[in-house]
Scaffold this active site. Structure first.
Site, PDB file in Angstrom:
ATOM      1  CG  ASP A 281      44.521  41.435  54.369  1.00 44.44           C
ATOM      2  OD1 ASP A 281      44.170  40.015  54.932  1.00 44.44           O
ATOM      3  OD2 ASP A 281      43.409  41.524  53.649  1.00 44.44           O
TER       4      ASP A 281
HETATM    5  C1  GLC Z   1      41.248  40.404  51.800  1.00 42.91           C
HETATM    6  C2  GLC Z   1      42.416  39.825  51.558  1.00 42.91           C
HETATM    7  C3  GLC Z   1      43.626  39.526  50.912  1.00 42.91           C
HETATM    8  C4  GLC Z   1      43.184  40.269  50.194  1.00 42.91           C
HETATM    9  C5  GLC Z   1      42.904  41.772  50.187  1.00 42.91           C
HETATM   10  C6  GLC Z   1      42.397  42.889  49.511  1.00 42.91           C
HETATM   11  O1  GLC Z   1      40.309  40.764  52.847  1.00 42.91           O
HETATM   12  O2  GLC Z   1      42.166  38.766  52.921  1.00 42.91           O
HETATM   13  O3  GLC Z   1      44.709  38.148  50.400  1.00 42.91           O
HETATM   14  O4  GLC Z   1      44.912  40.381  49.233  1.00 42.91           O
HETATM   15  O5  GLC Z   1      41.889  42.198  51.002  1.00 42.91           O
HETATM   16  O6  GLC Z   1      41.653  42.567  48.709  1.00 42.91           O
END
Ligand code: GLC
Length: 748
Positions: A281
């Site tokens: 993430d």
């Molecule tokens: C963010 C979120 C995740 C998201 C990713 C890409 O920090 O935690 O849910 O898909 O980054 O944007």
């Protein structure tokens, strides 16, 4: 020893299955293509596939890196022309011509915005959820997106946590069913179809249990609770064919998910046989340094790769450290090959090798009328009627003057809710504008917002709101949260209505004109006072583009509310965490305890009651899980079970009658809950095991059945083995988690 033996047996069985598994010819040829390509790749090209970047600003800046095979995926580029240009570099100018997979957060719609997932969950309608995701995929794929970072299937039991808005609520079974529906919607029947996009169940795992509801905070979920509560929706996602997974930011019991080999390898790969790929993430690989789990980026990479994170999102450490770690023998080429194999496999399954470009000549599908209509239907089914005193709703024809107050009556941006990257507020239909358009010719509509936005503390606008309330037959008070107050990193310690909204409702209620309060928020809010001051309360978890027409149709009876709460509403944030499927404790709340105001002075130590409760709030929620009213009434009768005694291998048939005893055709979500009365470990007082949307005409009565295989009552027991334990069970069928017909049965 039994547990180890059991686990070992499982692992051997899985390995045997994997070895003997002979994929179908189509899969075989695809696997052959994967292996053939992998065998040609240099180490740098392999590492490139594991590298995802977000090209801020001008995407062409990264063309050279793509040409050199240093990038496997990009995210946050939604210009089809720019995407095709980058894809052309990848598939025509790089050495091995491997296409990019392009990611985007398409959480509850792309351009046409649907209710936030928490709202969609309130529909208890898997088909609707699937259709909504299908439309999101059609719109997103038309702009070149091939991968969405959804569904978010974190179990969310703390409304202080802003990301509850993105979740499907507090319940494991509901989240499992609706999460799978979203995956089906995103991925369609054939992942290689141009309108299909890869799903990405997230955040793996336990993120919603963040301590204090503070986003990114540590979690402390023991393995048994992980397996019984938090993991099942993800296991269901693997069975549903989810193409990718995303790790979660939290450290659970000291181990960040992005470096957690137990969940990423033991559970996800060895126990569940997941063959897609795992992405970190955002910068969660690098964040293992801040966690104090890695001393530097190099150790973070070693831990993430060895745990099973196949692709690194944006922190750029894989390209910087994997080669060195390979040389030092801290990472094996076998692990790298496995990661790249999975990434290539999903790219092949998506058809990207055969169809790498988005068709920019195709007619636009964005905001198609049928998409907007479905978004309206979703917003209607996601609305929950919490109160309707004296049947003030639906608004009667005799209403001649309506006073519209509140900052959410005409808030096109905030009505869309959190995680809206591509939705355009100019397409939002708000309640005020819809009311004026559809009823302005025959009803006098007065408007005074009272406060300018949800956090506005100014009360200078209240007198104008009071003035129009005095002139009206009914006040419609639209309150709630701006979109920015929920979602990622937006935790709240206090869930009362922000700003002067509470004062606004109190002031207009003071006039004696009946008040209908309509809430738009990303979470449950502690609205006990405002609900008491209102004749009716309609709750909408940010309803999206078509929230206005949906709400107005509901208020005027063109549609009948049928939503049910996917989360428990606390009376006060001090009661949190509060959820229906809690354990009983050895001294359960009886409901007759003496609360604060009833305690006499110098009361005896034990007089208020020695049970598990709050002196100042009790334990009862404001509204329970599964709760929601209608414009009609339903009666449940004649509950019967196919047997009072079954074996663990049997199915239980649960039959009951349900009648629409009111004057409106409507849909009721009947719910089936089970309690395992005692076990080798303590068990929840109730668990949702089935639900069904039942359409009933006014006066109609139906006999309905649920089928419940006893094996679905299995849980991880004292020996950490998933099993159905013999014993006594309670079962309820009813309209929410607090009310229902009860029966008992025994598993022998
Ligand atoms: C963010 C979120 C995740 C998201 C990713 C890409 O920090 O935690 O849910 O898909 O980054 O944007």
């Amino acid at each position: 020893m039994k547990t180890i033996k059991t686990t070992l047996t499982c692992v051997l069985a899985l390995c045997f299955a994997a070895c003997t598994h002979s994929p179908a010819p189509a899969d075989r040829s695809m696997e052959d293509r994967v292996e053939s390509l992998l065998s040609q790749m240099t180490t740098d090209e392999k590492i490139g596939q594991m590298n995802q970047i977000s090209p801020w600003g001008e995407p062409t800046q990264i063309a050279e890196s793509v040409r050199r095979g240093e990038v496997g995926s990009i995210l946050n580029v939604v210009d089809p022309v720019a995407l095709n240009a980058l894809q052309q570099v990848a598939v025509e100018e790089s050495r091995l011509k491997i296409p990019l997979i392009t990611g985007r957060d398409v959480i509850h719609g792309f351009k046409t915005i649907f209710p936030v997932p928490l709202g969609q969950a309130a529909s208890f309608n898997p088909q609707l959820v699937e259709e909504s995701a299908r439309i999101a995929a059609i719109e997103a794929s038309s702009m070149g997106v091939s991968w969405t970072f959804a569904p978010m299937i974190d179990i969310a039991r703390d409304p202080r946590w802003g990301r509850m808005a993105e979740s499907l609520g507090e319940d494991t079974y509901l989240t499992s069913v609706l999460g799978v529906a979203m995956i089906r919607g995103f991925q369609g029947n054939d992942l290689s179809n141009p309108s299909s996009i890869a799903a990405c169940p997230k955040h793996f795992v336990g993120y919603g249990a963040a301590e204090g509801g503070r986003d990114y905070a540590s979690t402390f979920i023991p393995e048994r609770t992980l397996r019984n509560v938090y993991l099942p929706p993800f296991e269901a996602s693997v069975k549903a064919g989810a193409a990718t997974f995303m790790t979660s930011f939290n450290d659970n019991d000291g181990v960040p998910s992005t470096g957690n080999r137990f969940i990423l390898d033991q559970v996800l790969r060895k126990e569940w046989g997941f063959d897609g790929f795992v992405v970190s993430d955002w910068a969660s690989v690098a964040e293992m340094i801040a966690h104090g789990f890695s001393k530097d980026g190099k150790e973070a990479v070693e831990k993430a790769v060895n745990a099973g994170v196949d692709m690194e999102m944006v922190s750029g450490l894989y390209v910087g450290h994997i080669k060195e770690l390979l040389k030092e023998g801290k990472i094996s080429m076998a692990i790298i090959d496995n990661a790249v194999r999975r990434i290539l496999r999903i790219k092949f399954r998506l058809g990207l090798f055969d169809r790498p470009y988005v068709d920019t000549a195709a007619p636009s599908v964005l905001y198609a009328p049928e998409h907007l209509q479905k978004a309206k239907e979703a917003a209607i089914q996601s609305a929950i009627l919490l109160k309707n005193e004296g049947g003030i709703l639906p608004l009667a024809d005799k209403v001649r003057t309506i006073a519209v107050v509140g900052p959410m009556a005409d808030a096109p941006h905030d009505q869309l809710g959190t995680w809206v990257f591509d939705g355009d507020k100019n397409y939002t239909r708000t309640p005020l504008k819809t009311l004026q358009e559809e009823y302005g010719d025959r009803i006098r509509i007065l408007h005074a917002p009272g406060t300018a936005y949800s956090r506005d503390k100014q009360t200078s606008g209240l007198p104008a709101a009071v003035a129009i309330a005095r002139q009206a037959d009914v006040v419609l008070a639209f309150v709630g949260e701006e979109a920015i107050l929920s979602g990622e990193a937006h935790s709240l310690a206090n869930l009362d209505l922000q700003g002067a909204q509470g004062e606004l409702i109190a002031a207009v209620a003071q006039t004696g004109t009946p008040v209908v309060t309509v809430v738009m928020a990303g979470r449950p809010l502690t609205i006990e006072r405002e609900a008491a001051a209102s004749q009716a309360v309609l709750y909408n978890f940010h309803p999206g583009t078509m929230g206005g027409p949906a709400i107005i149709d509901l208020l005027f009876g063109k549609a009948v509310p049928g939503g049910k709460l996917p989360v428990t509403f606390p009376r006060t944030s001090g009661q949190i965490p509060i959820y229906y499927s809690h354990n009983n404790t050895g001294r359960p709340w009886q409901g007759n305890e003496t609360l604060l105001d009833g305690i006499p002075q110098e009361a005896g130590q034990t007089s208020p009651g020695n049970t598990s409760f709050y002196l100042d709030a009790g334990n009862d929620p404001l509204y329970p899980f599964g709760y929601g009213l209608s414009y009609t009434t339903f009666e449940y009768t004649n509950l019967s079970l196919s047997s009072a005694r079954i074996k663990a291998s049997d199915e239980l048939s649960v039959t009951f009658d349900i009648a629409n005893t009111g004057k409106r055709d409507a849909v009721e979500v009947a719910q089936l809950y089970v309690q395992d009365c005692f076990g080798s470990v303590t068990r929840p007082v109730k668990e949702l095991k089935r639900f069904m949307r039942i359409p009933l005409k006014a006066g109609e009565k139906k006999t309905v059945s649920f089928t419940l295989p006893a094996e679905e009552l299995a849980f991880y027991n004292i020996n950490m083995e998933k099993t159905v334990e013999p014993g006594e069970f309670n079962l309820w069928v009813g309209t929410n988690s607090r009310e229902g017909l009860q029966a008992k049965f025994v598993i022998e």
